[in-house]
Design an enzyme around this catalytic site. Structure first.
Site, PDB file in Angstrom:
ATOM      1  N   HIS A 417      98.493   4.556 -28.127  1.00 24.95           N
ATOM      2  CA  HIS A 417      99.601   5.318 -27.530  1.00 24.95           C
ATOM      3  C   HIS A 417      99.487   6.568 -27.149  1.00 24.95           C
ATOM      4  CE1 HIS A 417     101.131   2.187 -30.901  1.00 24.95           C
ATOM      5  NE2 HIS A 417     100.618   1.677 -29.701  1.00 24.95           N
TER       6      HIS A 417
HETATM    7  C1  LIG Z   1      94.649  -2.338 -27.021  1.00 26.91           C
HETATM    8  C2  LIG Z   1      96.085  -1.932 -27.007  1.00 26.91           C
HETATM    9  C3  LIG Z   1      97.336  -2.600 -27.395  1.00 26.91           C
HETATM   10  C4  LIG Z   1      98.068  -2.129 -27.654  1.00 26.91           C
HETATM   11  N1  LIG Z   1      99.264  -2.539 -28.152  1.00 26.91           N
HETATM   12  C5  LIG Z   1     100.476  -2.540 -28.064  1.00 26.91           C
HETATM   13  C6  LIG Z   1     101.877  -2.783 -28.729  1.00 26.91           C
HETATM   14  O1  LIG Z   1     101.364  -3.945 -29.088  1.00 26.91           O
HETATM   15  N2  LIG Z   1     103.352  -2.448 -28.522  1.00 26.91           N
HETATM   16  C7  LIG Z   1     103.408  -1.481 -27.667  1.00 26.91           C
HETATM   17  O2  LIG Z   1     104.421  -0.441 -28.103  1.00 26.91           O
HETATM   18  N3  LIG Z   1     102.082  -0.699 -27.245  1.00 26.91           N
HETATM   19  C8  LIG Z   1     101.173  -1.287 -27.268  1.00 26.91           C
HETATM   20  N4  LIG Z   1     100.607  -0.122 -26.952  1.00 26.91           N
HETATM   21  C9  LIG Z   1     100.945   1.085 -25.552  1.00 26.91           C
HETATM   22  C10 LIG Z   1     101.704   0.551 -24.791  1.00 26.91           C
HETATM   23  O3  LIG Z   1     100.792  -0.872 -23.772  1.00 26.91           O
HETATM   24  C11 LIG Z   1     100.951   1.367 -23.391  1.00 26.91           C
HETATM   25  O4  LIG Z   1     101.856   2.640 -24.547  1.00 26.91           O
HETATM   26  C12 LIG Z   1     102.351   1.504 -22.527  1.00 26.91           C
HETATM   27  O5  LIG Z   1     101.198   0.116 -21.846  1.00 26.91           O
HETATM   28  C13 LIG Z   1     102.213   2.476 -21.650  1.00 26.91           C
HETATM   29  O6  LIG Z   1     102.783   2.489 -20.248  1.00 26.91           O
HETATM   30  P1  LIG Z   1     102.641   2.969 -19.459  1.00 26.91           P
HETATM   31  O7  LIG Z   1     103.654   2.785 -17.659  1.00 26.91           O
HETATM   32  O8  LIG Z   1     102.421   4.763 -19.891  1.00 26.91           O
HETATM   33  O9  LIG Z   1     101.151   3.072 -18.533  1.00 26.91           O
HETATM   34  P2  LIG Z   1     100.508   1.317 -18.224  1.00 26.91           P
HETATM   35  O10 LIG Z   1     100.460   0.304 -19.016  1.00 26.91           O
HETATM   36  O11 LIG Z   1      98.713   2.526 -19.209  1.00 26.91           O
HETATM   37  O12 LIG Z   1      99.993   1.447 -16.930  1.00 26.91           O
HETATM   38  C14 LIG Z   1      99.646   2.647 -15.606  1.00 26.91           C
HETATM   39  C15 LIG Z   1      99.368   1.986 -14.558  1.00 26.91           C
HETATM   40  O13 LIG Z   1      98.954   3.000 -13.443  1.00 26.91           O
HETATM   41  C16 LIG Z   1      97.454   2.630 -12.806  1.00 26.91           C
HETATM   42  N5  LIG Z   1      97.230   3.643 -12.579  1.00 26.91           N
HETATM   43  C17 LIG Z   1      96.458   4.928 -13.091  1.00 26.91           C
HETATM   44  N6  LIG Z   1      95.976   5.911 -11.691  1.00 26.91           N
HETATM   45  C18 LIG Z   1      96.597   5.667 -11.082  1.00 26.91           C
HETATM   46  C19 LIG Z   1      96.637   6.678  -9.699  1.00 26.91           C
HETATM   47  N7  LIG Z   1      96.524   7.269  -9.328  1.00 26.91           N
HETATM   48  N8  LIG Z   1      96.780   5.239  -8.546  1.00 26.91           N
HETATM   49  C20 LIG Z   1      97.360   3.692  -8.934  1.00 26.91           C
HETATM   50  N9  LIG Z   1      97.443   3.137 -10.425  1.00 26.91           N
HETATM   51  C21 LIG Z   1      97.834   3.558 -11.274  1.00 26.91           C
HETATM   52  C22 LIG Z   1      96.820   2.122 -13.914  1.00 26.91           C
HETATM   53  O14 LIG Z   1      95.956   0.883 -13.437  1.00 26.91           O
HETATM   54  C23 LIG Z   1      97.542   1.193 -14.656  1.00 26.91           C
HETATM   55  O15 LIG Z   1      97.933  -0.332 -14.350  1.00 26.91           O
HETATM   56  C24 LIG Z   1      98.782  -0.773 -26.841  1.00 26.91           C
HETATM   57  C25 LIG Z   1      97.750  -0.250 -25.900  1.00 26.91           C
HETATM   58  C26 LIG Z   1      96.474  -1.261 -26.011  1.00 26.91           C
HETATM   59  C27 LIG Z   1      95.171   0.033 -25.993  1.00 26.91           C
END
Ligand SMILES: Cc1cc2nc3c(=O)[nH]c(=O)nc-3n(C[C@H](O)[C@H](O)[C@H](O)COP(=O)(O)OP(=O)(O)OC[C@H]3O[C@@H](n4cnc5c(N)ncnc54)[C@H](O)[C@@H]3O)c2cc1C
Ligand code: SF4
Length: 495
Positions: A417
């Site tokens: 996270h």
């Molecule tokens: C194994 C695992 C289990 C988890 N289980 C849970 C759970 O049960 N419940 C929960 O609440 N949370 C869980 N989490 C955490 C949760 O999934 C994340 O906190 C959340 O998805 C983060 O959201 P975000 O939008 O910050 O980033 P992300 O969902 O990671 O999305 C970021 C996106 O941006 C893209 N990206 C990055 N840089 C660039 C760029 N320069 N140009 C274009 N695209 C780019 C990436 O490829 C990615 O697709 C888990 C995480 C993991 C790894």
């Protein structure tokens, strides 16, 4: 020769994970023309074989081997591709705790997220409590231990519809039951006219008067998107570098700093019964008895490969454990950290530094003692610990753990996270974003991902990130987040 291509939109969203997909769908349904740039490829349930060794290299950035520098080094898995990390997450859904919302208000000037925002997200994702029949025997063991000790807990709430308890959420849901944002929000965005460009890595945001430009690299060459609104949602590890390359958000000195990760580990109990943790919902039961002390337990199970990757053994000891894997129960321990890390970049890639401080090390120690106690209460004959100098306890005796002078480097940890590296704070001297998630001094550029979340939550963050993204979208649309009753009335009037 590849000429630069220029596209125009009302909004350009960078990243299609928890924050990006939600903001894209809400803006598109609100009437904006939206272009989403996603660095990874298109993911669908058809890609998910359920076999960890196939899925790790396909669905995770760097094959799931992203790690931090520091004491101890942590594995920090991140999803890449449509749906981002939600494609591989466990589906646990917690609202932002009220004390965290109050801290945001009092210390950061951020208005609390209202119930209508959480309800909107939860309705879209079909959030419901895991039925006991699907939770699996691993959860039953954790529950038995907690109940014998009188500790509070319960079945987790998750975003799944028609889940079959196949146990492989972390490797992509083969049935399509998990309602990750690539399953729910991206199709909504597309249906409302948005375009999702995969394989497009955003390199820079160039702010301008009236219109901002995003420069991206694709396999076909350079792509530029001109849009009034740019929403950066590349996740807490990649957003700071993108903003820094763009010359944005550096004024407060907070960019890339204040990283929290909810460091986590697992404990294994060896039982004289068939647990078979490969069956059932992997993350289905929690124990929050010690939340006020900074740690929680979440029963986390999965296929045997999962145990082989995580157990602190090698060679004959690992072989012996794996031969008896059906008798092993696993439970996760997650700490609400006071340690702070930092994301910088080297050779165009993020570099993450994170050292576990003495206070969090002590919290891990208490958490491990309590988790061993839970395993003994559930009937374990031995307890395997993620501690290098003390890998196994026997016959109900935790004294060696209590006697150990634990150091951070003793612990085998992971983190799921990452949060806070472009934190919101109403004061431009203390945060990268203002209280509305707009980059300070850069009108038209917003952030909607884990980097915006100021500080640890103590619970899994996806609902918090999606709720913040929902509120941002409606703010950009100039309307309040609709209450459920309003929506139902509107639907009834239309039908
Ligand atoms: C194994 C695992 C289990 C988890 N289980 C849970 C759970 O049960 N419940 C929960 O609440 N949370 C869980 N989490 C955490 C949760 O999934 C994340 O906190 C959340 O998805 C983060 O959201 P975000 O939008 O910050 O980033 P992300 O969902 O990671 O999305 C970021 C996106 O941006 C893209 N990206 C990055 N840089 C660039 C760029 N320069 N140009 C274009 N695209 C780019 C990436 O490829 C990615 O697709 C888990 C995480 C993991 C790894
Ligand atoms: S446990 Fe349920 S949600 Fe998870 S992968 Fe299996 S069917 Fe999908």
């Amino acid at each position: 020769m590849n000429l630069p291509r220029l596209l125009r939109a009302d909004a350009c969203v960078i990243g299609s994970g928890a924050g990006g997909a939600v903001v894209a769908a809400e803006l598109a349904e609100g009437g904006m023309h939206v272009i989403v740039l996603e660095e990874g490829g298109e993911r669908s349930r058809a890609d998910a074989t359920g076999r960890p060794r196939d899925m790790l290299p396909r669905l995770y950035r760097d094959g799931g081997q992203v790690a931090t520098l520091g004491r101890p080094p942590l594995l920090l898995p991140l999803g890449v591709g449509t749906g981002g990390t939600t494609f591989v997450n466990s589906g646990t859904c917690f609202r932002t705790p009220p004390d965290v919302l109050e801290r945001w208000r009092a210390e950061h000037g951020i208005e609390a997220l209202g119930p209508e925002t959480f309800e909107r997200v939860e309705r879209a994702l079909g959030v419901a409590e895991v039925p006991a029949a699907l939770a699996g025997r691993n959860a039953a063991v954790i529950r038995r231990g907690a109940e014998r000790l009188g500790w509070s807990g319960g079945y987790l709430r998750r975003n799944a519809r028609g889940c079959q308890g196949s146990g492989v959420c972390a490797f992509g849901c083969p049935t399509g039951a998990k309602q990750h944002v690539g399953e729910v929000y991206l199709p909504r965005a597309l249906a409302a006219g948005a375009a999702v460009v995969t394989g497009a890595r955003a390199e820079r945001v160039l702010p301008g008067r009236g219109a901002n430009r995003v420069v991206a690299v694709t396999p076909g060459g350079r792509l530029e998107v001109e849009a009034e609104h740019v929403v950066v949602a590349a996740g807490a590890i990649h957003t700071p570098g993108l903003l820094a390359r763009s010359g944005l958000g550096a004024g407060s000195g907070a960019l890339g700093r204040h990283l929290t990760v909810h460091p986590a580990t697992a404990v294994w109990g060896r039982f004289d019964e068939d647990v078979d943790m490969s069956r059932g919902v992997p993350q289905s039961y929690y124990v929050d008895e010690f939340a006020s002390e900074g740690f929680v337990f979440e029963g986390i199970a999965g296929p045997p490969d999962y145990l082989a990757m995580a157990a602190p053994y090698a060679g004959d000891r690992l072989r012996e454990l794996m031969l008896a894997h059906r008798e092993v129960a696993q439970c996760g321990l997650m700490v609400s950290d006071t340690s702070r890390g930092r994301v910088t970049s080297a050779l165009g890639r993020p570099l993450v530094r994170y050292d576990l401080n003495a206070r969090d090390t002590a919290t891990f120690r208490s958490g491990l003692e309590r988790l061993a106690e839970l395993m003994w209460a559930a009937g374990a004959r031995s307890v395997v610990l993620p501690v290098s100098r003390l890998p196994e306890l026997h016959r109900g005796d935790s004294a060696p753990l209590r006697a150990l002078d634990m150091r951070p480097s003793d612990l085998k940890l992971m983190a799921f996270h990452p949060l806070g590296t472009a934190r919101a704070h109403a004061d431009p001297g203390r945060g990268v974003l203002d209280e509305h998630l707009r980059v300070h001094h850069a009108p038209g550029v917003h952030v909607a991902d884990g980097s915006a979340v100021p500080g640890p939550l103590g619970v899994n963050p996806q609902i918090t990130i999606m709720a913040l993204a929902t509120r941002l979208a409606f703010r950009l649309l100039g309307t309040p987040v609709p209450a459920a009753a309003t929506e139902e009335t509107e639907t009834a009037c239309r039908s």
